[in-house]
Enzyme design. Structure first.
Site, PDB file in Angstrom:
ATOM      1  N   GLU A   1     -16.239 -34.361 -19.495  1.00 26.00           N
ATOM      2  CA  GLU A   1     -15.428 -35.559 -19.102  1.00 26.00           C
ATOM      3  C   GLU A   1     -13.813 -35.345 -19.483  1.00 26.00           C
ATOM      4  O   GLU A   1     -13.809 -34.722 -20.622  1.00 26.00           O
ATOM      5  CB  GLU A   1     -15.728 -36.968 -19.960  1.00 26.00           C
ATOM      6  CG  GLU A   1     -17.022 -37.130 -19.393  1.00 26.00           C
ATOM      7  CD  GLU A   1     -17.550 -38.707 -20.116  1.00 26.00           C
ATOM      8  OE1 GLU A   1     -16.760 -39.198 -20.475  1.00 26.00           O
ATOM      9  OE2 GLU A   1     -18.930 -38.973 -19.803  1.00 26.00           O
TER      10      GLU A   1
ATOM     11  N   LYS B   1     -20.930 -29.742 -17.522  1.00 25.28           N
ATOM     12  CA  LYS B   1     -19.972 -30.829 -16.988  1.00 25.28           C
ATOM     13  C   LYS B   1     -19.499 -31.440 -18.255  1.00 25.28           C
ATOM     14  O   LYS B   1     -20.376 -31.690 -19.242  1.00 25.28           O
ATOM     15  CB  LYS B   1     -20.748 -31.998 -16.182  1.00 25.28           C
ATOM     16  CG  LYS B   1     -20.014 -33.181 -15.902  1.00 25.28           C
ATOM     17  CD  LYS B   1     -20.585 -33.954 -14.650  1.00 25.28           C
ATOM     18  CE  LYS B   1     -21.417 -35.115 -15.154  1.00 25.28           C
ATOM     19  NZ  LYS B   1     -20.587 -36.134 -16.173  1.00 25.28           N
TER      20      LYS B   1
ATOM     21  N   GLU C   1     -15.856 -41.095 -10.820  1.00 22.95           N
ATOM     22  CA  GLU C   1     -16.621 -42.028 -11.026  1.00 22.95           C
ATOM     23  C   GLU C   1     -15.830 -43.454 -10.863  1.00 22.95           C
ATOM     24  O   GLU C   1     -14.741 -43.505 -11.767  1.00 22.95           O
ATOM     25  CB  GLU C   1     -17.156 -42.021 -12.469  1.00 22.95           C
ATOM     26  CG  GLU C   1     -18.252 -43.116 -12.603  1.00 22.95           C
ATOM     27  CD  GLU C   1     -19.225 -42.964 -13.840  1.00 22.95           C
ATOM     28  OE1 GLU C   1     -19.422 -41.763 -14.270  1.00 22.95           O
ATOM     29  OE2 GLU C   1     -19.915 -43.953 -14.320  1.00 22.95           O
TER      30      GLU C   1
ATOM     31  N   ASP D   1     -24.798 -32.126 -18.912  1.00 18.21           N
ATOM     32  CA  ASP D   1     -23.444 -32.704 -19.534  1.00 18.21           C
ATOM     33  C   ASP D   1     -23.437 -32.210 -20.917  1.00 18.21           C
ATOM     34  O   ASP D   1     -24.268 -32.030 -21.576  1.00 18.21           O
ATOM     35  CB  ASP D   1     -23.732 -34.253 -19.783  1.00 18.21           C
ATOM     36  CG  ASP D   1     -23.132 -34.897 -18.681  1.00 18.21           C
ATOM     37  OD1 ASP D   1     -22.056 -34.601 -17.826  1.00 18.21           O
ATOM     38  OD2 ASP D   1     -23.499 -36.120 -18.195  1.00 18.21           O
TER      39      ASP D   1
ATOM     40  N   ASP E   1     -25.626 -37.187 -19.699  1.00 13.95           N
ATOM     41  CA  ASP E   1     -25.917 -38.025 -20.800  1.00 13.95           C
ATOM     42  C   ASP E   1     -26.222 -39.252 -20.843  1.00 13.95           C
ATOM     43  O   ASP E   1     -26.559 -39.917 -21.738  1.00 13.95           O
ATOM     44  CB  ASP E   1     -24.596 -37.476 -21.816  1.00 13.95           C
ATOM     45  CG  ASP E   1     -23.435 -38.228 -21.098  1.00 13.95           C
ATOM     46  OD1 ASP E   1     -23.613 -38.647 -20.204  1.00 13.95           O
ATOM     47  OD2 ASP E   1     -22.500 -37.964 -22.106  1.00 13.95           O
ATOM     48  N   SER E   2     -26.277 -39.761 -19.681  1.00 15.35           N
ATOM     49  CA  SER E   2     -26.971 -41.017 -19.226  1.00 15.35           C
ATOM     50  C   SER E   2     -28.484 -41.073 -19.721  1.00 15.35           C
ATOM     51  O   SER E   2     -29.017 -42.395 -19.682  1.00 15.35           O
ATOM     52  CB  SER E   2     -26.891 -41.358 -17.795  1.00 15.35           C
ATOM     53  OG  SER E   2     -27.500 -40.373 -17.132  1.00 15.35           O
TER      54      SER E   2
END
Ligand code: KIV
Length: 279
Positions: free
Chosen positions: A130, A128, A197, A98, A59-60
């Site tokens: 978080e 993925k 991270e 993501d 999602d960057s």
């Protein structure tokens, strides 16, 4: 075979597709896992043919492609669109996508449905998300249904407004302990891998030794089972963003600026196109 691959592939068709199981085997065999982000078919194809193991449609994309300050505005539809493109450009690497902000936080059921869309509509090989404890139920539902899940601990950019900064995480004993416990809990919930991270290298090494699934580090030292970088960072596309954990393998910002400068000069000087470039 997708159109782009037919046109550009230089690799023999015997190359084995990377699977989540293969990544766990690589950890067992002590073979480091090389991962990069990708957001489109063209760059995905380049990285895939170079031999990258995992392509993360991160999602960057919100920062890198869309120009936002955070990943918060990215939607599930954006992730489906970019994943479809990456999948079309990829033959061998495992494509992981993501789950964007608010696509998995409301209820485990909604998270499960959205993960299913990434697999079914976009062609992801895994998703993925978080967080630790708060996402475990969703992770269990996904993995029970055959959706491979990669966790993400430490600095989790979707929580930027809660953290207040992009500083390292896991620097207090309480936070380090939380990350250690969350990594084990994610493994127990069925995750096949965990991104760490921006955490201290010794913490990442301890987490790596405590679980059987591979850890993928970004700013987490050499003790992880694999590494990931945002491709535009490692290629030197940005003049401003130069965090310590990024090694720049190229200086594309300078190379592109110089190339565009030459093109402008040639167009203005009427030396492009030449006769050999004309019909
Ligand atoms: O979105 C992303 O690119 C990521 C990586 C930095 C791990 O989550």
């Amino acid at each position: 075979m997708p159109y782009l691959c037919r046109r550009m592939s230089v690799n023999p068709p015997t190359r084995r597709k990377v699977t989540t199981r293969r990544l766990v085997e690589m950890k067992r065999a002590g073979q480091p896992i090389a991962c990069l982000t990708a957001y489109d078919a063209l760059t995905a194809g380049v990285f895939d043919r170079a031999g990258i193991d995992v392509l993360l449609v991160g999602d960057s994309v919100g920062n890198v492609v869309q120009g936002h300050d955070t990943t918060i505005p990215v939607t599930l539809e954006h992730m489906i669109y970019h994943t479809q493109a990456v999948v079309r450009g990829t033959e061998r690497a495992l494509v992981v996508t993501d789950l964007p902000f608010m696509s998995y936080q409301v209820t485990p059921q909604e998270a499960f449905r959205n993960a299913g869309r990434l697999m079914k509509e976009a062609g992801s090989g895994a998703v993925k998300l978080e967080g630790g404890e708060r996402v475990l139920e969703a992770v269990r539902m996904m993995t029970d249904a055959g959706i491979p899940v990669m966790g993400h601990l430490g600095l989790t950019p979707q929580s930027i407004h809660q953290f207040g900064s992009y500083k390292e995480r896991g620097t207090t004993p309480e936070e380090a302990d939380r990350i250690r416990r969350d990594a084990i809990a994610l493994q127990e919930a069925g995750a096949f891998s965990v991104v760490l991270e921006k955490v201290p290298a010794d913490l990442a090494a301890t987490v790596t030794a405590s679980i059987d699934i591979p850890t993928i580090g970004i700013g987490a030292g050499a003790g992880c089972d694999g590494q990931i970088l945002v491709w535009t960072d490692m290629m030197g596309m940005s003049m401003e963003f130069r965090p310590r954990f990024v090694r720049r393998y190229a200086e594309l910002h300078d190379a592109m600026t110089s190339a565009v400068g030459s093109y402008i000069r040639d167009v203005r000087g009427r030396s492009f196109p030449g006769t050999e470039e004309s019909y």
